[in-house]
Enzyme design. Structure first.
Site, PDB file in Angstrom:
ATOM      1  N   LYS A 162      -9.557  13.153  -0.123  1.00 42.17           N
ATOM      2  CA  LYS A 162      -8.351  13.490   0.651  1.00 42.17           C
ATOM      3  C   LYS A 162      -7.841  14.827   0.124  1.00 42.17           C
ATOM      4  CE  LYS A 162      -4.751  10.849   1.855  1.00 42.17           C
ATOM      5  NZ  LYS A 162      -4.561  10.856   3.312  1.00 42.17           N
TER       6      LYS A 162
HETATM    7  N1  PMP Z   1      -7.917   9.186   8.069  1.00 43.70           N
HETATM    8  C1  PMP Z   1      -7.221  10.211   7.555  1.00 43.70           C
HETATM    9  C2  PMP Z   1      -7.672  11.604   7.814  1.00 43.70           C
HETATM   10  C3  PMP Z   1      -6.081   9.955   6.771  1.00 43.70           C
HETATM   11  O1  PMP Z   1      -5.382  10.967   6.256  1.00 43.70           O
HETATM   12  C4  PMP Z   1      -5.668   8.624   6.561  1.00 43.70           C
HETATM   13  C5  PMP Z   1      -4.427   8.344   5.746  1.00 43.70           C
HETATM   14  N2  PMP Z   1      -4.720   8.256   4.379  1.00 43.70           N
HETATM   15  C6  PMP Z   1      -6.438   7.594   7.103  1.00 43.70           C
HETATM   16  C7  PMP Z   1      -7.555   7.908   7.854  1.00 43.70           C
HETATM   17  C8  PMP Z   1      -6.085   6.156   6.854  1.00 43.70           C
HETATM   18  O2  PMP Z   1      -6.345   5.840   5.519  1.00 43.70           O
HETATM   19  P1  PMP Z   1      -5.490   4.750   4.729  1.00 43.70           P
HETATM   20  O3  PMP Z   1      -5.571   3.492   5.499  1.00 43.70           O
HETATM   21  O4  PMP Z   1      -6.145   4.665   3.411  1.00 43.70           O
HETATM   22  O5  PMP Z   1      -4.099   5.270   4.653  1.00 43.70           O
END
Ligand code: PMP
Length: 323
Positions: A162
């Site tokens: 991320k």
């Molecule tokens: N895709 C992206 C690009 C994101 O930024 C997020 C948020 N973290 C998600 C999917 C969903 O991930 P999570 O369920 O871990 O928040």
């Protein structure tokens, strides 16, 4: 106007100490700001009224992902996963939060220097906790449009990390969607398959079966995604198929829903102006949303290990008792 939300007096964790937000600022030439060289996590805490506690959801999984992000980006968090879990709960307690909470954890290249590189620049790890505000105002489902911006490919940057800079891609897609009258964007991968939305993963339901893009479709492997898949299988006995999905499969889905830390579970009422089902929330989405709500609030004993209490955690109770 640098602090319109009034964060100045919050207590944050930064560079090894708890400080006032205003005392933890960074300079204009900071590498992480100039080049997007940071990794982050968004984490939610849910207020449980019966327990009078803020329950932090899947902290370990978030910090394992942050650790992996940092590894891919040649960064050093300087803390173990267990330490980050403890700091996060302590931070919420020090801020005396009594309500829903959002945590932002970030590790970034923290040197005021010019030059694109990763090595030889010190990293700062910071955690900021704020009262949570709703992500979408909707409630009646989201109008979704397929973006003309393709999702960044894993051949261009490590998508399982991320990385802050990669969110320029997401921001372009989300803004385009809003400028076209939609609430959210679906991003396609370079070969034209459905990848995900700007900051959440996507699922569709056809004939009672759930489909979602597999991890090779340039998705971030969401923690909510995994949670909802576990709940769908274990609690509802549903079949989930992970494979590449075409745009036309979204148009003909019975239900289409998203998962993400900020949004939880929410649904699309239309894609590119074509209604999904009858445009209202479908039965599988409804069940998953209710289950997710129970799990994040710590109401299902079998999933209790997924939440970390803020006030009723062993180290805090021991410290209080020793006073
Ligand atoms: N895709 C992206 C690009 C994101 O930024 C997020 C948020 N973290 C998600 C999917 C969903 O991930 P999570 O369920 O871990 O928040």
């Amino acid at each position: 106007m640098s602090d319109p939300a009034g964060y100045g007096n919050l207590i944050v964790y930064s560079d090894g100490a708890y400080r006032r937000y205003d005392d933890a600022r960074v300079g204009l030439l900071t590498h992480g700001l100039q080049y997007g060289t940071g990794c982050f996590e968004g984490i939610r805490g849910y207020w449980n009224e019966d327990e009078k506690d803020v329950l932090l959801f899947r902290l370990h999984e978030h910090y394992e992902r942050l650790t992996n992000s940092a590894r891919m980006m040649l960064m050093d968090i300087g803390h173990s996963v267990d330490e980050l879990v403890e700091i996060s709960a302590e931070l919420c307690a020090r801020n005396e939060f009594r309500g829903d909470t959002y945590l932002r954890a970030i590790v970034f290249k923290n040197l005021e220097t010019i030059g694109v590189k990763l090595r030889g620049i010190p990293d700062t790890t910071a955690i900021i906790a704020v009262p949570h505000k709703k992500y979408y105002e909707a409630g009646n489902g989201l109008r979704v449009g397929v973006s003309s911006w393709r999702r960044v490919d894993d051949t261009a940057a490590p998508l399982r990390a991320k990385v802050t800079g990669l969110y320029a891609n997401a921001a372009l897609a989300k803004s385009e969607a809003e400028m076209n009258g939609y609430d959210e964007a679906i991003m396609l991968s370079h070969d034209g398959h459905i990848s995900e939305c700007s900051a959440n993963n996507l699922f569709l339901v056809r004939n009672g079966v759930i489909y979602t893009p597999d991890p090779s479709q340039n998705i971030l492997e969401g923690i909510t995604r995994r949670t909802v898949m576990d709940l769908a299988r274990q609690e509802l006995g549903l079949t989930i198929i992970e494979r590449s999905l075409d745009r036309s499969e979204a148009y003909t889905a019975d239900e289409l829903f998203f998962t993400g830390t900020a949004v939880g579970v929410d649904f699309a009422n239309s894609v590119d102006g074509r209604p999904i089902g009858d445009g209202t929330m479908g039965p599988i989405t409804r069940k998953l949303m209710a289950l997710y709500d129970d799990v994040v609030h710590g109401r299902l004993p079998q999933y209790r290990s997924w939440v970390t209490p803020t006030y009723a955690r062993p180290s805090r109770l021991a410290a209080t008792a020793a006073r």
